[in-house]
Design a protein around this motif. Structure first.
Motif, PDB file in Angstrom:
ATOM      1  N   ARG A  35       0.827  -1.199   0.000  1.00  0.00           N
ATOM      2  CA  ARG A  35       0.000   0.000   0.000  1.00  0.00           C
ATOM      3  C   ARG A  35       0.865   1.255   0.000  1.00  0.00           C
ATOM      4  O   ARG A  35       0.596   2.219  -0.721  1.00  0.00           O
ATOM      5  CB  ARG A  35      -0.907  -0.017   1.226  1.00  0.00           C
ATOM      6  N   PHE A 120     -12.080  -4.089  -2.188  1.00  0.00           N
ATOM      7  CA  PHE A 120     -11.771  -5.463  -2.588  1.00  0.00           C
ATOM      8  C   PHE A 120     -11.316  -5.528  -4.038  1.00  0.00           C
ATOM      9  O   PHE A 120     -10.216  -5.984  -4.337  1.00  0.00           O
ATOM     10  CB  PHE A 120     -13.000  -6.353  -2.414  1.00  0.00           C
TER      11      PHE A 120
ATOM     12  N   PHE B 192     -10.523   1.646  10.978  1.00  0.00           N
ATOM     13  CA  PHE B 192     -10.917   0.788   9.866  1.00  0.00           C
ATOM     14  C   PHE B 192     -10.433   1.327   8.534  1.00  0.00           C
ATOM     15  O   PHE B 192     -10.559   0.655   7.515  1.00  0.00           O
ATOM     16  CB  PHE B 192     -12.450   0.663   9.823  1.00  0.00           C
ATOM     17  N   PRO B 194      -7.929   2.187   5.614  1.00  0.00           N
ATOM     18  CA  PRO B 194      -6.660   1.606   5.175  1.00  0.00           C
ATOM     19  C   PRO B 194      -5.562   2.645   5.101  1.00  0.00           C
ATOM     20  O   PRO B 194      -5.098   2.983   4.031  1.00  0.00           O
ATOM     21  CB  PRO B 194      -6.995   1.011   3.810  1.00  0.00           C
ATOM     22  N   VAL B 196      -2.049   4.377   7.509  1.00  0.00           N
ATOM     23  CA  VAL B 196      -1.191   4.341   8.685  1.00  0.00           C
ATOM     24  C   VAL B 196      -1.395   5.632   9.453  1.00  0.00           C
ATOM     25  O   VAL B 196      -1.183   6.706   8.910  1.00  0.00           O
ATOM     26  CB  VAL B 196       0.292   4.201   8.292  1.00  0.00           C
ATOM     27  N   LYS B 207      -5.782  -1.452  14.463  1.00  0.00           N
ATOM     28  CA  LYS B 207      -6.155  -1.353  13.068  1.00  0.00           C
ATOM     29  C   LYS B 207      -6.915  -2.599  12.644  1.00  0.00           C
ATOM     30  O   LYS B 207      -6.554  -3.702  13.018  1.00  0.00           O
ATOM     31  CB  LYS B 207      -4.884  -1.208  12.229  1.00  0.00           C
ATOM     32  N   VAL B 208      -7.986  -2.404  11.917  1.00  0.00           N
ATOM     33  CA  VAL B 208      -8.701  -3.533  11.320  1.00  0.00           C
ATOM     34  C   VAL B 208      -8.730  -3.271   9.826  1.00  0.00           C
ATOM     35  O   VAL B 208      -9.254  -2.257   9.380  1.00  0.00           O
ATOM     36  CB  VAL B 208     -10.132  -3.648  11.862  1.00  0.00           C
ATOM     37  N   ASP B 209      -8.138  -4.168   9.070  1.00  0.00           N
ATOM     38  CA  ASP B 209      -7.985  -3.905   7.644  1.00  0.00           C
ATOM     39  C   ASP B 209      -8.386  -5.123   6.830  1.00  0.00           C
ATOM     40  O   ASP B 209      -7.675  -6.109   6.734  1.00  0.00           O
ATOM     41  CB  ASP B 209      -6.543  -3.520   7.362  1.00  0.00           C
ATOM     42  N   SER B 211      -8.758  -5.650   3.617  1.00  0.00           N
ATOM     43  CA  SER B 211      -8.053  -6.045   2.410  1.00  0.00           C
ATOM     44  C   SER B 211      -6.699  -6.660   2.770  1.00  0.00           C
ATOM     45  O   SER B 211      -6.201  -7.540   2.069  1.00  0.00           O
ATOM     46  CB  SER B 211      -7.947  -4.857   1.459  1.00  0.00           C
TER      47      SER B 211
END
Lengths: 240, 240
Positions: A35, A120, B192, B194, B196, B207-209, B211
């Motif tokens: 990313r 996604f 949540f 995406p 940093v 962090k909850v990611d 993908s």
DNA sequence: ACGATTTTGTTCTCGCGTTCACAAACTCTT
DNA sequence: AAGAGTTTGTGAACGCGAGAACAAAATCGT
């Protein structure tokens, strides 16, 4: 770490084959690096040092270099890493050069949100089916797809060569859905239901549990508050 | 683990105070034990051995016993653990004997789902506000709450003594929202988006990611497939 | 009362992951 | 061409976590 692998205990050392095995902790960070690289590439940065990348990814540069060293030697000493080249190498390593077909089971609040999530598709994950056990909802369109019946699971999995499934059902239904998925041939599961799933050894399960995350935060929050109180006590006691 | 702590490096050994500090890995499992205990309690089981609990929680019994030993000695040798007593002790340790006020920022697909998620309230987390920067959505009712403007953040945080916030915005907005949260006094963030997040040392971020989770699954899935191919090669080469 | 049995709490050992520190390798300047 | 300056890749040290194994403590049966 928020999630857990439920099967496959070993790291690279236990790999029966002699091939390069990447440590689990490193695998979990590769998507973060990817990313960061994509972001740099979008900003037209063509070369980046490990320090630059580490900052962008929120890790320490030594860790990043060691992580990348497991993939190969893609950097140039005295220069850094070619952003696009490294990006491709990581994508290839993770397996993002191919497309993955994903099905979502349980189209409630969360399933709805996941079905509409655009993040996604952008990474090579294509949602090919939405399944729900509630026959009243079958046929309803969500995010450009029609909800199918759970009974069609086998056919859907086989037609689309689905290897990855997302469980977004209530906890009570999770294990049964999981069993049916495994029986249909799915070998990777992302589980949002607050339940412990038991699966055969060849199936990977990752868990995402919102309420567990909040509880972990609460623990530390409580601890901070206690610390403040203790400090006040010390202050009153004249300890400082 | 899927998520990472961004601040607070040390485990218990680096704790400046001499008080019992629970290892991070253990803290992450306590909520799982709590859930298992609640489930047992609902089934009218009053006593459980470490083996029983471990099975229900999906871990090894030695690990469970060691984890519990950090809290105190709440078991009875030769007997096991009193389910309700242990449940209370863990809840107290995590900080669930008090209520936590939570705000959700970014009411898109995911924020919507989170606002409607019933799993929060049942564990002592009360969603007290929904915030969005889109003024067109302010006032709209979601899950029994009206969406407020991000500009009211300071007042809302102070009125409700909010310590925990959930960021469900697009990645681009996450850092700015995060900064405003920290400025308002929030010290625990569940992210949540995406992206940093960089925060001061006293703030915890988890962090909850989605993908990233899928990408980790894809890596292992690809690896399984390669293994099959390699096996076929060996077969053809007459190695077996 | 006492031995057999069960189950906890804890010690010990091992392996993984993180970090430091430095040699190797590359570029740039003169 | 050679030295100064950068930056990678990796060897080594260290700390945390997992699991085996066992002693301590409780219950049960006779």
């Amino acid at each position: 770490m928020t999630s857990e692998r439920s099967s496959r205990k070993g790291g690279r050392s236990r790999d029966p084959r002699g091939e390069r095995g990447i440590p689990e902790a490193t695998v979990a960070r590769l998507p973060v690096y990817l990313r960061a690289l994509t972001s740099l590439s979008d900003s037209d940065v063509s070369t980046a040092s490990s320090e630059d990348l580490a900052t962008a990814a929120g890790v320490n540069s030594a860790k990043l270099r060691k992580d990348l060293s497991y993939l190969g030697t893609y950097g140039t000493r005295g220069v850094g890493y070619d952003v696009n080249y490294l990006r491709y190498q990581i994508a290839r390593e993770i397996g993002l050069t191919q497309d993955w077909s994903v099905v979502i089971i349980g189209i409630g609040n969360l399933g709805h949100a996941l079905a509409n999530y655009s993040g996604f598709a952008s990474r090579g994950f294509q949602v090919t089916a939405l399944l729900d056990s509630d026959s009243a909802r079958v046929g309803e369109a969500v995010g450009g797809l029609k909800i199918s019946s759970l009974d069609d699971l086998d056919a859907i999995v086989q037609d689309n060569t689905v290897a990855i499934a997302v469980i977004a059902t209530p906890a009570e239904a999770a294990q049964e859905v999981c069993d049916r998925l495994v029986a249909a041939g799915v070998s990777s599961i992302l589980n949002f239901a607050p339940a412990v799933l038991s699966v055969p050894g060849h199936v990977d399960v990752r868990k995402v549990d919102l309420s567990i995350e909040l509880q972990i935060l609460a623990y530390h929050e409580q601890r901070k508050a206690q610390g403040v109180l203790a400090d006040l006590d010390e202050l009153e006691a004249g300890a400082i």
